[in-house]
Design a protein around this motif. Structure first.
Motif, PDB file in Angstrom:
ATOM      1  N   ASP A   1       0.841  -1.190  -0.056  1.00 45.96           N
ATOM      2  CA  ASP A   1       0.026  -0.154   0.001  1.00 45.96           C
ATOM      3  C   ASP A   1       0.759   1.344  -0.084  1.00 45.96           C
ATOM      4  OD1 ASP A   1       1.003   0.258   2.562  1.00 45.96           O
ATOM      5  OD2 ASP A   1      -1.013  -0.183   3.471  1.00 45.96           O
ATOM      6  N   GLN A   2       0.218   2.465   0.288  1.00 46.05           N
ATOM      7  CA  GLN A   2       1.290   3.473   0.036  1.00 46.05           C
ATOM      8  C   GLN A   2       1.978   3.837   1.317  1.00 46.05           C
ATOM      9  OE1 GLN A   2      -2.439   3.343   0.892  1.00 46.05           O
ATOM     10  NE2 GLN A   2      -3.084   5.181   1.296  1.00 46.05           N
ATOM     11  N   PHE A   3       1.685   3.257   2.210  1.00 49.71           N
ATOM     12  CA  PHE A   3       2.514   3.096   3.514  1.00 49.71           C
ATOM     13  C   PHE A   3       3.703   2.187   3.542  1.00 49.71           C
ATOM     14  CE2 PHE A   3      -1.588   4.953   4.521  1.00 49.71           C
ATOM     15  CZ  PHE A   3      -1.318   6.098   4.767  1.00 49.71           C
ATOM     16  N   TYR A   4       3.802   1.338   2.151  1.00 49.75           N
ATOM     17  CA  TYR A   4       4.814   0.302   2.097  1.00 49.75           C
ATOM     18  C   TYR A   4       4.629  -0.831   3.039  1.00 49.75           C
ATOM     19  CZ  TYR A   4       7.004   4.450   0.498  1.00 49.75           C
ATOM     20  OH  TYR A   4       7.286   5.800  -0.044  1.00 49.75           O
ATOM     21  N   GLN A   5       3.361  -0.902   3.296  1.00 50.52           N
ATOM     22  CA  GLN A   5       2.716  -2.267   3.966  1.00 50.52           C
ATOM     23  C   GLN A   5       2.470  -3.404   3.088  1.00 50.52           C
ATOM     24  OE1 GLN A   5       2.910  -2.792   7.568  1.00 50.52           O
ATOM     25  NE2 GLN A   5       3.998  -0.833   7.493  1.00 50.52           N
TER      26      GLN A   5
ATOM     27  N   ALA B   1       1.845  -6.175 -18.755  1.00 51.33           N
ATOM     28  CA  ALA B   1       1.001  -7.096 -17.759  1.00 51.33           C
ATOM     29  C   ALA B   1       1.208  -6.142 -16.478  1.00 51.33           C
ATOM     30  CB  ALA B   1       1.684  -8.600 -17.617  1.00 51.33           C
ATOM     31  N   LEU B   2       2.344  -5.982 -16.149  1.00 49.91           N
ATOM     32  CA  LEU B   2       2.587  -5.266 -14.759  1.00 49.91           C
ATOM     33  C   LEU B   2       1.815  -3.914 -14.721  1.00 49.91           C
ATOM     34  CD1 LEU B   2       3.995  -4.645 -11.901  1.00 49.91           C
ATOM     35  CD2 LEU B   2       5.991  -3.582 -13.197  1.00 49.91           C
ATOM     36  N   ALA B   3       1.760  -2.961 -15.806  1.00 52.73           N
ATOM     37  CA  ALA B   3       0.757  -1.884 -15.516  1.00 52.73           C
ATOM     38  C   ALA B   3      -0.659  -2.420 -15.498  1.00 52.73           C
ATOM     39  CB  ALA B   3       0.968  -1.305 -16.920  1.00 52.73           C
ATOM     40  N   GLN B   4      -1.127  -3.234 -16.175  1.00 50.46           N
ATOM     41  CA  GLN B   4      -2.382  -3.961 -16.170  1.00 50.46           C
ATOM     42  C   GLN B   4      -2.748  -4.509 -14.746  1.00 50.46           C
ATOM     43  OE1 GLN B   4      -2.267  -6.769 -19.193  1.00 50.46           O
ATOM     44  NE2 GLN B   4      -3.148  -5.613 -20.837  1.00 50.46           N
ATOM     45  N   ALA B   5      -1.574  -5.231 -14.086  1.00 49.85           N
ATOM     46  CA  ALA B   5      -2.072  -5.521 -12.786  1.00 49.85           C
ATOM     47  C   ALA B   5      -2.273  -4.568 -11.950  1.00 49.85           C
ATOM     48  CB  ALA B   5      -0.949  -6.305 -12.495  1.00 49.85           C
ATOM     49  N   ALA B   6      -1.526  -3.416 -12.133  1.00 50.60           N
ATOM     50  CA  ALA B   6      -1.613  -2.050 -11.369  1.00 50.60           C
ATOM     51  C   ALA B   6      -2.848  -1.514 -11.140  1.00 50.60           C
ATOM     52  CB  ALA B   6      -0.737  -1.053 -11.449  1.00 50.60           C
TER      53      ALA B   6
ATOM     54  N   GLY C   1      -0.534   2.682  -3.516  1.00 52.95           N
ATOM     55  CA  GLY C   1       0.375   1.577  -3.385  1.00 52.95           C
ATOM     56  C   GLY C   1       1.153   1.388  -4.747  1.00 52.95           C
ATOM     57  N   TYR C   2       2.151   0.226  -4.486  1.00 49.19           N
ATOM     58  CA  TYR C   2       2.786  -0.417  -5.663  1.00 49.19           C
ATOM     59  C   TYR C   2       2.623  -1.665  -5.743  1.00 49.19           C
ATOM     60  CZ  TYR C   2       5.132   4.098  -4.470  1.00 49.19           C
ATOM     61  OH  TYR C   2       5.361   5.652  -4.315  1.00 49.19           O
ATOM     62  N   VAL C   3       2.888  -2.072  -7.146  1.00 49.38           N
ATOM     63  CA  VAL C   3       2.998  -3.530  -7.440  1.00 49.38           C
ATOM     64  C   VAL C   3       4.342  -3.720  -8.044  1.00 49.38           C
ATOM     65  CG1 VAL C   3       1.975  -5.384  -8.980  1.00 49.38           C
ATOM     66  CG2 VAL C   3       0.406  -3.754  -8.119  1.00 49.38           C
TER      67      VAL C   3
ATOM     68  N   ARG D   1      13.981  -4.606  -9.914  1.00 53.21           N
ATOM     69  CA  ARG D   1      12.653  -4.627  -9.754  1.00 53.21           C
ATOM     70  C   ARG D   1      11.779  -3.641 -10.540  1.00 53.21           C
ATOM     71  NH1 ARG D   1      10.499  -5.983  -4.152  1.00 53.21           N
ATOM     72  NH2 ARG D   1      11.609  -7.381  -3.502  1.00 53.21           N
ATOM     73  N   ALA D   2      10.976  -4.040 -11.178  1.00 56.01           N
ATOM     74  CA  ALA D   2       9.880  -3.453 -12.179  1.00 56.01           C
ATOM     75  C   ALA D   2       8.523  -3.138 -11.219  1.00 56.01           C
ATOM     76  CB  ALA D   2       9.638  -4.361 -13.461  1.00 56.01           C
ATOM     77  N   VAL D   3       8.605  -1.714 -11.257  1.00 55.72           N
ATOM     78  CA  VAL D   3       7.502  -1.144 -10.315  1.00 55.72           C
ATOM     79  C   VAL D   3       6.565  -0.131 -10.954  1.00 55.72           C
ATOM     80  CG1 VAL D   3       7.252   0.020  -8.261  1.00 55.72           C
ATOM     81  CG2 VAL D   3       9.166  -0.883  -8.538  1.00 55.72           C
ATOM     82  N   ALA D   4       5.062  -0.617 -10.594  1.00 51.70           N
ATOM     83  CA  ALA D   4       4.007   0.076 -11.318  1.00 51.70           C
ATOM     84  C   ALA D   4       3.333   0.692 -10.253  1.00 51.70           C
ATOM     85  CB  ALA D   4       3.085  -0.635 -12.172  1.00 51.70           C
ATOM     86  N   PRO D   5       3.219   2.098  -9.910  1.00 56.27           N
ATOM     87  CA  PRO D   5       2.289   2.668  -8.794  1.00 56.27           C
ATOM     88  C   PRO D   5       0.839   2.187  -9.195  1.00 56.27           C
ATOM     89  CG  PRO D   5       3.693   4.225  -9.761  1.00 56.27           C
ATOM     90  CD  PRO D   5       3.871   3.249 -10.815  1.00 56.27           C
ATOM     91  N   ILE D   6       0.220   1.986  -8.083  1.00 59.36           N
ATOM     92  CA  ILE D   6      -1.481   1.790  -8.039  1.00 59.36           C
ATOM     93  C   ILE D   6      -1.938   3.212  -7.624  1.00 59.36           C
ATOM     94  CG2 ILE D   6      -3.222   0.599  -6.969  1.00 59.36           C
ATOM     95  CD1 ILE D   6      -0.954  -1.353  -5.833  1.00 59.36           C
ATOM     96  N   LEU D   7      -2.649   3.497  -8.825  1.00 58.56           N
ATOM     97  CA  LEU D   7      -3.315   4.935  -8.879  1.00 58.56           C
ATOM     98  C   LEU D   7      -4.924   4.862  -8.982  1.00 58.56           C
ATOM     99  CD1 LEU D   7      -0.711   6.624 -11.106  1.00 58.56           C
ATOM    100  CD2 LEU D   7      -0.741   6.824  -8.855  1.00 58.56           C
ATOM    101  N   SER D   8      -5.393   5.779  -8.386  1.00 60.93           N
ATOM    102  CA  SER D   8      -6.815   5.822  -8.406  1.00 60.93           C
ATOM    103  C   SER D   8      -6.998   7.512  -8.587  1.00 60.93           C
ATOM    104  CB  SER D   8      -7.760   5.452  -7.189  1.00 60.93           C
ATOM    105  OG  SER D   8      -8.984   5.986  -7.278  1.00 60.93           O
TER     106      SER D   8
END
Length: 651
Positions: free
Chosen positions: A253-257, A340-345, A322-324, A309-316
């Motif tokens: 999540d956005q708090f890195y949990q 696929a990573l971007a789609q998963a995010a 958060g991050y995937v 790591r390949a990282v995609a932010p989770i945005l609304s």
């Protein structure tokens, strides 16, 4: 002595006509599936063999249109060809400006044959003489290659001895050059066509690969979206993504949990989460303090990332949820994996928003029910029990209420400048921690938010199970220390009551116990209302104004003095009373020299006109300070925060 010119070295066909065999061989080379250079070399070799010429070179205008270059040759050494093409290049622009000094350049410029009878004396050989000597060239003729009225290059025929060329020989060679020009242009067109076909095939392959990538990406998108529609949750999304891309996955999540992890096979795994320090290092290196698009992290063993790591932010919208991230072997990330990573995010964002909305709806339903229980706003207890069963609660007494709150949360929010989303996230984790502990101990527990606090209603609790309640409180604090490491939790506990009508009373008691904690400025404290002692009596007074009037009357001179001196006297007096009238212990509480504390206590006695050794005076002052602490507003008027904080399990 100058060599004697040779006049009859060419092997010419009868009547000065070209041998049909030569023409046939020239054009047969066009049927070979070979590069242009190989075809031109074959044409040059045929001319060389059929006409008895020592060396032959076919020069064509370069594809970029700036130079004449040997594209095919027979008999010439590689060093000669390299020297002509690389170091003695013939610039077409210079030819068009009538600046030619070479025979080939002159033939290309004028469209007429240029004869060099002797390379040792002819001006056209100047500048090339050393090359001619190395190759053994003593004479040559350069013929323009004309195709559809345009000169496309030259045909150079070299001999090892000086010689003169008759008009018939020149005419014959011109006809040969015409055939070579046609064959060369055809070969070039075929080469261009083959290159175009090859490029089209390459583009077709790329389009097919792109289409296959899009089709597979669409299938991945459908699969991941279906997980959301089927309420599979974030762990299922992480597991599916890991199996699809065959890389370990972690969702935070956005708090890195950590919300979910999966190894490459889709099974849960222990993976190192991305830390805010790793992201800070990435942002510092790339100048992006708030990455909104997918990005890549190099391995950072110092921060627990042993692999890239390949990282995609989770945005609304503009909100970061958060991050995937994927653990990959090496960078850059393969295109399908990145897509696929971007789609998963995006899908995780949908799941998180859906979960949040569902959580808010459930909270509203339960909050209304819990508010009615806590406030006693209902007419029929039987109807309340029916509502409870609908929401999954078995309302069997006795009931006991606990009230929890985050210590100094408003100060923390202001200090960290938290956004509404971040505040919501912290309160959500606080709620989830309390609910998890409560349900683990009591399946029918009710958790509700009220006045920025959380109330926990336990059922089937009797007055002999206080240890269970205290264990629940400590478990909540322990779990919150993990999920809210920068914050502490305090709790007030009401007394148990046998039926529903006792819940509002227990809630009021728990709130008052928590209020005492707040007024004492304590942290991570727990107080049971049953243990409050005289504080309970103060809360029972129907008119608190009477109590405050007593306190202000009794403490008036001290309060007036403290308004001008930063509240030092009441702090000293409270510490003295809490320390059982021990000045050294009170001084230690306040980090003061004992003499300083004694001076302040004497000042209190002077202002009040009373002795702190008198039992009645001590009772009055103990009661007055307690009233001011509990009932006076605002709390900041009494700076007890200067006292060293202590943890309260009983008071």
């Amino acid at each position: 002595m100058r060599d004697k010119l040779v006049t009859s070295a060419l092997t010419l066909p009868p009547e000065q006509r070209i041998d049909p065999a030569l023409v046939r061989k020239i054009f047969e080379t066009l049927t070979n599936i070979e590069p242009l250079s190989a075809k031109l070399e074959a044409i040059a070799a045929n001319v060389c063999d059929q006409l008895g010429i020592s060396f032959v070179a076919i020069l064509l205008e370069h594809a970029h249109g700036d130079r004449l270059m040997i594209e095919g040759a027979a008999g010439l050494s590689l060093s000669y060809i390299t020297s002509v093409n690389a170091r003695h290049d013939i610039h077409v622009d210079a030819l068009r400006l009538n600046q030619s000094v070479s025979a080939s350049g002159e033939a290309f410029r004028t469209g007429e044959p240029v004869i060099v009878p002797d390379t040792e004396t002819n001006p056209h050989a100047r500048g090339w003489r050393a090359l001619f000597q190395q190759q053994g060239i003593r004479s040559f003729i350069s013929l323009p290659l004309l195709c559809r009225g345009t000169v496309i290059g030259t045909l150079n025929c070299y001999h090892t001895a000086p010689r003169a060329y008759s008009d018939d020989e020149v005419q014959t060679l011109r006809m040969v050059a015409a055939q070579v020009a046609i064959a060369g242009e055809i070969a070039r067109l075929v080469e261009t066509q083959q290159q175009t076909i090859g490029r089209l095939e390459e583009l077709t392959q790329q389009l097919n690969e792109q289409r296959a990538l899009l089709e597979r990406a669409a299938r991945i998108q459908t699969t991941l979206t279906q997980l959301v529609l089927n309420n599979q949750g974030i762990p299922a999304i992480a597991s599916t993504l890991a199996r699809v891309v065959r890389n370990p996955v972690i969702v935070q999540d956005q708090f890195y949990q950590v919300l979910a992890t999966s190894d490459a096979s889709g099974a849960p795994a222990e993976l190192a989460p991305i830390s805010r320090f790793a992201l800070a290092m990435h942002s510092s290196a790339h100048g992006d303090q708030n990455p909104r698009a997918p990005f890549e992290l190099q391995a950072m063993p110092k921060y627990g990332l042993d692999h890239p790591r390949a990282v995609a932010p989770i945005l609304s919208g503009r909100q970061l949820l958060g991050y995937v991230s994927l653990e990959i072997c090496e960078l850059p990330t393969p295109p399908l994996t990145a897509r696929a990573l971007a789609q998963a995010a995006t899908v995780v964002a949908l799941e998180m928003v859906k979960d949040r909305l569902a959580h808010e709806v459930e909270l509203r339903q339960r909050r209304g029910f819990a508010d009615d229980l806590l406030s006693g706003r209902y007419d029929d207890p039987t109807q309340m029990r029916d509502r409870g069963r609908y929401l999954g609660h078995d309302l069997r007494g006795p009931f006991q209420t606990l009230v929890f709150d985050i210590d100094q949360f408003g100060h923390y929010v202001a200090e960290k400048s938290l956004s509404d989303s971040e505040i919501y996230g912290l309160r959500r984790r606080f709620h989830d921690a309390l609910l998890a502990v409560a349900r683990a101990h009591e399946p029918h527990a009710i958790v509700a938010g009220r006045h920025d606090q959380l109330a926990l209603i336990l059922s089937a609790i009797n007055e002999h199970e206080s240890q269970v309640v205290e264990h629940i409180v400590e478990s909540v604090k322990r779990l919150c220390r993990q999920s809210l490491p920068d914050l502490t939790i305090s709790a007030g506990i009401g007394r148990p009551y046998p039926d529903l009508e006792g819940i509002p009373v227990s809630y009021t008691e728990a709130s008052r116990a928590l209020h005492v904690i707040r007024r004492l400025n304590a942290h991570s404290a727990t107080i049971m209302y049953a243990d409050l002692g005289v504080q309970r009596l103060l809360f029972q007074v129907e008119n608190p104004a009477e109590l405050l009037e007593f306190a202000h009357t009794r403490m008036g001179p001290v309060l007036s003095y403290d308004q001008r001196h930063d509240g030092v006297l009441i702090v000293a007096l409270e510490a003295y009373l809490r320390s059982n009238q021990s000045a050294p212990e009170a001084a230690q509480r306040l980090d003061l020299h004992p003499n300083t504390l004694r001076y302040r206590l004497r000042k209190v006695e002077e202002l009040l006109g009373a002795s702190l050794t008198d039992i009645n005076t001590l009772i009055d002052l103990q009661l007055a300070t307690l009233i001011l602490r509990l009932l006076d507003e605002p709390a900041e008027a009494h700076p007890a925060g200067r006292v060293k904080p202590t943890r309260h399990t009983r008071s």
